[in-house]
Design a protein around this motif. Structure first.
Motif, mmCIF file in Angstrom:
data_model
loop_
_atom_site.group_PDB
_atom_site.id
_atom_site.type_symbol
_atom_site.label_atom_id
_atom_site.label_comp_id
_atom_site.label_asym_id
_atom_site.label_seq_id
_atom_site.Cartn_x
_atom_site.Cartn_y
_atom_site.Cartn_z
ATOM 1 N N ALA A 182 0.824 -1.212 0.000
ATOM 2 C CA ALA A 182 0.000 0.000 0.000
ATOM 3 C C ALA A 182 0.855 1.257 0.000
ATOM 4 C CB ALA A 182 -0.924 -0.006 1.210
ATOM 5 N N LEU A 183 2.010 1.176 0.671
ATOM 6 C CA LEU A 183 2.874 2.362 0.779
ATOM 7 C C LEU A 183 3.528 2.740 -0.540
ATOM 8 C CD1 LEU A 183 4.591 1.788 4.245
ATOM 9 C CD2 LEU A 183 2.698 3.318 3.687
ATOM 10 N N LEU A 184 3.432 1.874 -1.569
ATOM 11 C CA LEU A 184 3.974 2.249 -2.870
ATOM 12 C C LEU A 184 3.269 3.481 -3.457
ATOM 13 C CD1 LEU A 184 4.460 -1.268 -4.563
ATOM 14 C CD2 LEU A 184 6.226 0.256 -3.632
ATOM 15 N N ALA A 185 2.039 3.705 -3.003
ATOM 16 C CA ALA A 185 1.304 4.877 -3.498
ATOM 17 C C ALA A 185 1.750 6.163 -2.808
ATOM 18 C CB ALA A 185 -0.198 4.683 -3.280
ATOM 19 N N VAL A 186 2.395 6.020 -1.641
ATOM 20 C CA VAL A 186 2.721 7.201 -0.832
ATOM 21 C C VAL A 186 3.675 8.169 -1.539
ATOM 22 C CG1 VAL A 186 3.797 7.969 1.322
ATOM 23 C CG2 VAL A 186 2.183 6.052 1.330
ATOM 24 N N GLN A 189 1.762 10.286 -3.837
ATOM 25 C CA GLN A 189 0.874 11.193 -3.109
ATOM 26 C C GLN A 189 1.640 12.338 -2.455
ATOM 27 O OE1 GLN A 189 -0.816 8.151 -0.659
ATOM 28 N NE2 GLN A 189 -2.643 7.914 -1.934
ATOM 29 N N ALA A 269 -1.778 7.603 -8.238
ATOM 30 C CA ALA A 269 -1.362 7.007 -6.965
ATOM 31 C C ALA A 269 -2.332 5.900 -6.549
ATOM 32 C CB ALA A 269 -1.282 8.090 -5.887
ATOM 33 N N GLU A 270 -3.631 6.120 -6.726
ATOM 34 C CA GLU A 270 -4.625 5.102 -6.371
ATOM 35 C C GLU A 270 -4.407 3.820 -7.187
ATOM 36 O OE1 GLU A 270 -8.418 6.792 -7.023
ATOM 37 O OE2 GLU A 270 -8.321 8.155 -5.307
ATOM 38 N N GLY A 273 -1.255 1.882 -5.914
ATOM 39 C CA GLY A 273 -1.452 1.243 -4.606
ATOM 40 C C GLY A 273 -2.375 0.046 -4.664
ATOM 41 N N VAL A 277 -1.483 -3.940 -3.841
ATOM 42 C CA VAL A 277 -2.145 -4.721 -2.788
ATOM 43 C C VAL A 277 -2.769 -5.988 -3.374
ATOM 44 C CG1 VAL A 277 -4.070 -4.730 -1.152
ATOM 45 C CG2 VAL A 277 -2.528 -2.760 -1.258
ATOM 46 N N PHE A 302 -7.468 -1.031 1.656
ATOM 47 C CA PHE A 302 -6.828 -0.048 0.784
ATOM 48 C C PHE A 302 -7.880 0.738 -0.007
ATOM 49 C CE2 PHE A 302 -4.772 1.597 -2.989
ATOM 50 C CZ PHE A 302 -3.640 2.206 -2.433
#
Length: 613
Positions: A182-186, A189, A269-270, A273, A277, A302
């Motif tokens: 999930a943090l791959l989108a951070v 963002q 980003a969505e 992520g 996941v 997520f």
């Protein structure tokens, strides 16, 4: 601290804007009295969010029951728990948001009160340099933007941030690899947020300035409509208004494009992520590390982040706009606070001028009960900016009960000195010793520009003394020879005057201001051309009213007509910001100096020469 005052394309020196650090400090100060309410509200929202996080595991449990082919009865417990979670989360969320909203409204009310209080205490020359449009834009647009953020963005932001933090924790509890996916989108963002914030704050601040300049131009054009038409300047003023409107629209379109780019980056980003996941879930289920229900719960977690993450990032739009507005409001409060703080340790409490156009301001002043010297001006100098001196080391003493007329040519500094003596203007250097107050008011200033407040005539009068009886009001009106016309109004003292009410002509409005002076009963009265607006027909009536209002009190009168100088105990002549003569009318008239020249010019312009007293 504040940033240097920006300058609009009108040439006005706009009021300052607080730095981000100062704005945050001011916000903490505003919230501090309600820390308990803030902590309670946040605590309840944490509980509501935590309860809501039970939904995804329960749905995952249902998936496992179905995947394992278990009896339908096994679904009863998770379904009942889902209903219970929904009810508890709804109740706690409502309670938490209510408390956060109450906190926001309380802080907003405190901010408004402080802003209004400080704005009323600003030096008159500072407001003149900024122009009415800048202050109007802050009072209306900036306050409205902050209010909107407090009522909608603050509660939603609080809930979104809590949901993000707790959901990420729940992902870690399912399997830390879900959290890592999930943090791959951070990064996307964070880069999006940084890209947006760096552009938004400056853009929204520029929008506020442009809106202020636009309002200033409209105010000047509408307020000076007669002059504009008289000089055939309609086309030029229309073009100026259109130019400033185009600039405001251009900045608005730039902000729209900024927001569109912001949303586009969030969608990327969505996608990153959610794909990460789902891929992690596929691998973990294939390896037997987690069940299908657990992988489903992770995907749902997520997916549930879409709302709060997007809300939090999208609310940056409101937050940045509100922050720009808040910085402009704090800039005004700091501008009024700084002189007061610098003098609190050096000077005793100051008297507060009232009535007319008066407002208290930080001036090096002292109180005295001396019967010999009611007011002493010691080496007062003032400049409206570098290279723009108005007064030069003026020294002046008014004895108790003395009426002093201040005369001189236009631009001599008369009004500036009068405002400094009244406490409305802060001198650049020098001191003013003011009279001791025997009541609530020790100084009253009445100018030629008198405002009639909306409300009944009685309410307008009671602005000077709220506890005044109707008999007191009639006595004050009678003193200034205004009782006859006041009682002849449609509803007498109950007649509504001001905007939308019964219109008072300039002479009657001035008599109303003089009646407020009588009600305030100050030790010192300052009249700045208070009879100038009446015109020739009402001049003598107003002079009689002013003479009656000043009876028995110390007075400094900026004389619009030299008949006021004749009636004064002493005449002080200002020339280029300096006192060049001082003495009784007869003595100065016969001295063949500057006053004699003024007298000859004035009396020669009358149909008949004014008689000697």
């Amino acid at each position: 601290m504040t940033t240097p005052s920006p300058t609009a394309d009108t040439g006005a020196e706009l009021l300052p804007i607080a730095t981000p650090a100062r704005t945050r400090a001011a916000l903490r100060t505003l919230i501090r009295p309600d820390r308990g309410l803030a902590l309670t509200g946040l605590g309840i929202l944490v509980a509501a969010t935590a309860v809501g996080l039970l939904v995804q595991p329960l749905l995952g449990r249902i998936v496992d029951i179905v995947a394992d082919g278990r009896p339908a009865g096994d679904l009863t417990l998770p379904v009942v728990l889902l209903v219970a979670v929904a009810v508890v989360q709804g109740l706690t969320t409502t309670l938490g948001l209510t408390r956060i909203a109450r906190l926001g409204e309380t802080v907003l009310a405190r901010l408004r009160e402080r802003f209004v209080e400080r704005a009323l205490n600003l030096p008159a020359d500072r407001l003149e340099r900024a122009g009415a449009g800048d202050l109007t834009a802050r009072v209306t647009g900036d306050v409205a933007r902050v209010a909107e953020a407090v009522r909608s963005a603050l509660p939603e932001m609080a809930r979104s941030v809590l949901a993000i933090l707790l959901t990420l924790g729940a992902l870690a509890l399912l399997d830390v690899r879900f959290l890592l996916a999930a943090l791959l989108a951070v990064p996307v963002q964070l880069l999006t947020a940084r890209w947006y914030v760096r552009r938004a704050l400056t853009l929204y601040a520029d929008q506020r300035v442009a809106n202020g300049a636009q309002q200033q131009q409209l105010l000047e054009t509408i307020g000076g409509a007669v002059t504009v038409r008289g000089h055939r300047l309609e086309e030029q003023h229309t073009e100026r208004s259109a130019g400033r409107s185009r600039k405001a629209v251009d900045l608005t379109m730039r902000s729209v494009n900024l927001v569109l780019g912001f949303y586009g980056r969030l969608h990327i980003a969505e996608y990153i992520g959610l794909a990460a996941v789902l891929i992690a879930g596929f691998w973990l289920v294939r390896d037997g590390a987690v069940s299908i229900g657990t992988a489903t719960a992770a995907a749902l977690y997520f997916h549930s982040l879409f709302g709060p993450v997007n809300a939090a990032l999208v609310l940056l739009d409101d937050a940045q706009s509100a922050a720009a507005g808040l910085a402009r409001l704090v800039g005004v409060t700091d501008l009024a606070e700084q002189p007061e703080k610098s003098e609190q340790s050096e000077q005793p409490e100051q008297p507060e001028p009232t009535a007319g156009k008066a407002a208290p301001v930080s001036v090096p002043r002292q109180r005295t009960a001396s019967s010999e010297a009611a007011v002493t001006v010691h080496e007062v100098s003032h400049a409206y900016g570098p290279g723009r001196p108005v007064l030069h080391e003026v020294s002046l003493t008014l004895k108790a009960g003395e009426h002093v007329a201040l005369v001189g040519t236009s631009g001599a500094g008369k009004s500036t000195l009068a405002r400094i003596v009244a406490g409305v203007q802060q001198p650049t250097t020098g001191t003013v010793t003011a009279p001791a107050s025997t009541g609530e008011t020790s100084v009253v200033l009445v100018t030629q520009e008198v405002h009639v407040f909306t409300g009944t005539l009685a309410e307008d009068l009671r602005l000077a003394r709220p506890d005044a009886t109707d008999a007191d009001l009639r006595t004050a009106l009678s003193t200034v020879h205004a009782l006859d016309w006041a009682e002849a109004l449609p509803d007498g003292l109950a007649t509504v005057v001001g905007e939308g009410g019964h219109r008072l002509d300039p002479a009657r409005a001035q008599q109303l201001a003089l009646a407020r002076l009588v009600l305030a009963d100050p030790a010192l009265a300052v009249l700045d051309e208070a009879t100038a607006e009446a015109g020739s027909a009402g001049a003598r009536v107003l002079e009689r009213s002013a003479e009656a209002a000043l009876a028995g009190r110390t007075a400094l009168v900026v004389a619009h007509r030299l008949t006021q100088a004749v009636a004064a105990d002493r005449v002080v002549v200002l020339e280029a910001g300096r006192v060049v003569e001082s003495g009784p009318h007869d003595e100065l008239r016969d001295a063949d100096g500057p006053y004699a020249a003024l007298w000859r010019a004035w009396s020669g312009s009358r149909a008949t020469t004014a008689p000697h007293p």
